[in-house]
Write an enzyme that holds these catalytic residues in place. Structure first.
Site, PDB file in Angstrom:
ATOM      1  N   SER A 123       0.828  -1.202   0.000  1.00  0.00           N
ATOM      2  CA  SER A 123       0.000   0.000   0.000  1.00  0.00           C
ATOM      3  C   SER A 123       0.860   1.250   0.000  1.00  0.00           C
ATOM      4  O   SER A 123       1.961   1.265   0.561  1.00  0.00           O
ATOM      5  CB  SER A 123      -0.894  -0.005   1.240  1.00  0.00           C
ATOM      6  OG  SER A 123      -1.509   1.249   1.432  1.00  0.00           O
ATOM      7  N   TYR A 148      -2.462   0.142  10.125  1.00  0.00           N
ATOM      8  CA  TYR A 148      -2.596  -0.550   8.835  1.00  0.00           C
ATOM      9  C   TYR A 148      -1.335  -0.349   8.001  1.00  0.00           C
ATOM     10  O   TYR A 148      -0.722  -1.303   7.521  1.00  0.00           O
ATOM     11  CB  TYR A 148      -3.821  -0.044   8.080  1.00  0.00           C
ATOM     12  CG  TYR A 148      -3.808  -0.415   6.614  1.00  0.00           C
ATOM     13  CD1 TYR A 148      -3.933  -1.750   6.229  1.00  0.00           C
ATOM     14  CD2 TYR A 148      -3.633   0.548   5.625  1.00  0.00           C
ATOM     15  CE1 TYR A 148      -3.896  -2.105   4.884  1.00  0.00           C
ATOM     16  CE2 TYR A 148      -3.595   0.206   4.296  1.00  0.00           C
ATOM     17  CZ  TYR A 148      -3.724  -1.116   3.922  1.00  0.00           C
ATOM     18  OH  TYR A 148      -3.675  -1.472   2.592  1.00  0.00           O
ATOM     19  N   LYS A 152       1.691  -3.089   6.906  1.00  0.00           N
ATOM     20  CA  LYS A 152       2.128  -3.339   5.532  1.00  0.00           C
ATOM     21  C   LYS A 152       3.642  -3.136   5.404  1.00  0.00           C
ATOM     22  O   LYS A 152       4.337  -3.921   4.747  1.00  0.00           O
ATOM     23  CB  LYS A 152       1.385  -2.413   4.560  1.00  0.00           C
ATOM     24  CG  LYS A 152      -0.057  -2.798   4.312  1.00  0.00           C
ATOM     25  CD  LYS A 152      -0.163  -4.119   3.574  1.00  0.00           C
ATOM     26  CE  LYS A 152      -1.576  -4.441   3.165  1.00  0.00           C
ATOM     27  NZ  LYS A 152      -1.707  -5.728   2.453  1.00  0.00           N
TER      28      LYS A 152
END
Length: 341
Positions: A123, A148, A152
């Site tokens: 991402s 998040y 990643k």
């Protein structure tokens, strides 16, 4: 055969379809925590054949060992993971367990099975709140602003270290920007199993009457209209990028990083106004405070993917929104038919 973890989800399903349409055999592993078994029927209807499917969790090492022993897998597309920024702020341990722990377990099982081609759904959040735009692959990953993004980046670091220790690996890190849209047929798209956390699925639910208004988080960012600016990419363009990246991984070793975006930034209000024009539906808005973990602006420099993969995003914002609205309308038609029958 290509194993797609999370292959019944929004992005994984479109990747599966693209691969099957070019003749690849696909096996999907998905625990269905944020997806539906009926997605397999949609893929089959569009591709003319059904993908293999195993319901299970990528953190289950015993299951993974069985899968690699039973199927002739030679590459993995790792899409399984949790992806909502706001939710990650509320439940960070769950995100680290799934996104980092799941990646570690998958890589262990792959190495044990002698499978060393891996494409990872990463991402643009790994860049954090980058000061310069557009973002290219040489930009420092910095400190992601939410768990998040941190999960990643941690998963990327796991794979980077792994490749340094074993030259057999060929790993592609695909840093997505903001996938939206749906298959042009209206038969395959995003179907959240709970309250959407991203802009477009929430907007679609408002436009279709399921919710009263669209919450816009923050109108005081340093952007032209005060709302957050993002690089939105059509999910089919994104899926095509996976196909190109997989082809490239088969001929090289080490770690490769590619941004998958359009290179254009649109604000929340620009997206809403474009959607209203495309759909003919007015979207009521409610402005709220900034959401924890969000940043003001983020868009890609996609030149590396063009130069190295021969890939670029081809579909416009209007096309993304029109395809997404067609999918939403199709879902409602299906639901109405089910109720009548």
């Amino acid at each position: 055969m290509i194993l797609i973890t999370g292959g019944a989800g929004y992005i994984g399903a479109h990747v599966a379809l693209e691969l099957m349409q070019q003749g690849d055999d696909v096996l999907i592993l998905d625990n269905l925590c944020n997806s539906y078994r009926s997605t397999l029927d949609r893929i089959a209807a569009l591709s003319g054949r059904r993908p293999g499917f195993i319901q299970g969790d990528v953190r289950n090492r015993g299951l993974l060992d069985t899968v690699f022993a039973d199927y002739p897998i030679d590459a993995v597309v790792h899409c399984a993971g949790l992806k909502a920024v706001g939710e990650s702020v509320r439940e960070p341990l769950r995100y680290y367990d799934t996104n980092v722990g799941g990646t570690v377990t998958l890589c262990q099982a792959m190495a044990h099975a002698g499978v060393f081609n891996l494409l990872f759904s990463s991402s643009a959040t790994v860049y954090g709140d980058c000061a310069t735009m557009p973002i290219d692959e040489t930009c420092a990953t910095g400190q992601p602003t939410n768990p998040y993004g941190q999960s990643k980046l941690m998963a990327e670091n796991v794979m980077q270290s792994m490749v340094c220790s074993d030259e057999r690996w060929s790993v592609g890190l695909l840093r997505y920007f903001n996938p939206i849209g749906a298959h042009k047929s209206g038969l395959l798209g995003e179907a959240p199993t709970s309250t959407p956390n991203n802009l477009l699925p929430y907007l679609l639910q408002v436009a279709s009457g399921q919710r009263a208004a669209l919450s816009v988080f923050g109108r005081d960012y340093d952007t032209p209209d005060g709302t957050g600016v993002r690089d939105y990419i059509h999910v089919v363009d994104l899926a095509e990028g996976h196909v190109k990246a997989l082809d490239a991984l088969r001929t090289q070793r080490g770690v490769q990083i590619w941004n998958l975006g359009t290179g254009l930034g649109y604000s929340v209000l620009e997206v809403v106004r474009a959607f209203e024009k495309v759909s003919g539906v007015q979207v009521p808005l409610v402005f709220e405070g900034r959401r924890a973990g969000d940043i003001a602006r983020c868009w890609a420099n996609p030149e590396k993917a063009l130069n190295e993969l021969g890939w670029s995003a081809r579909r416009s914002l209007d096309r993304m929104l029109a395809d997404a609205w067609r999918w939403e309308c199709h879902l409602h038609q299906e639901e109405a038919t089910t109720l009548v029958s």
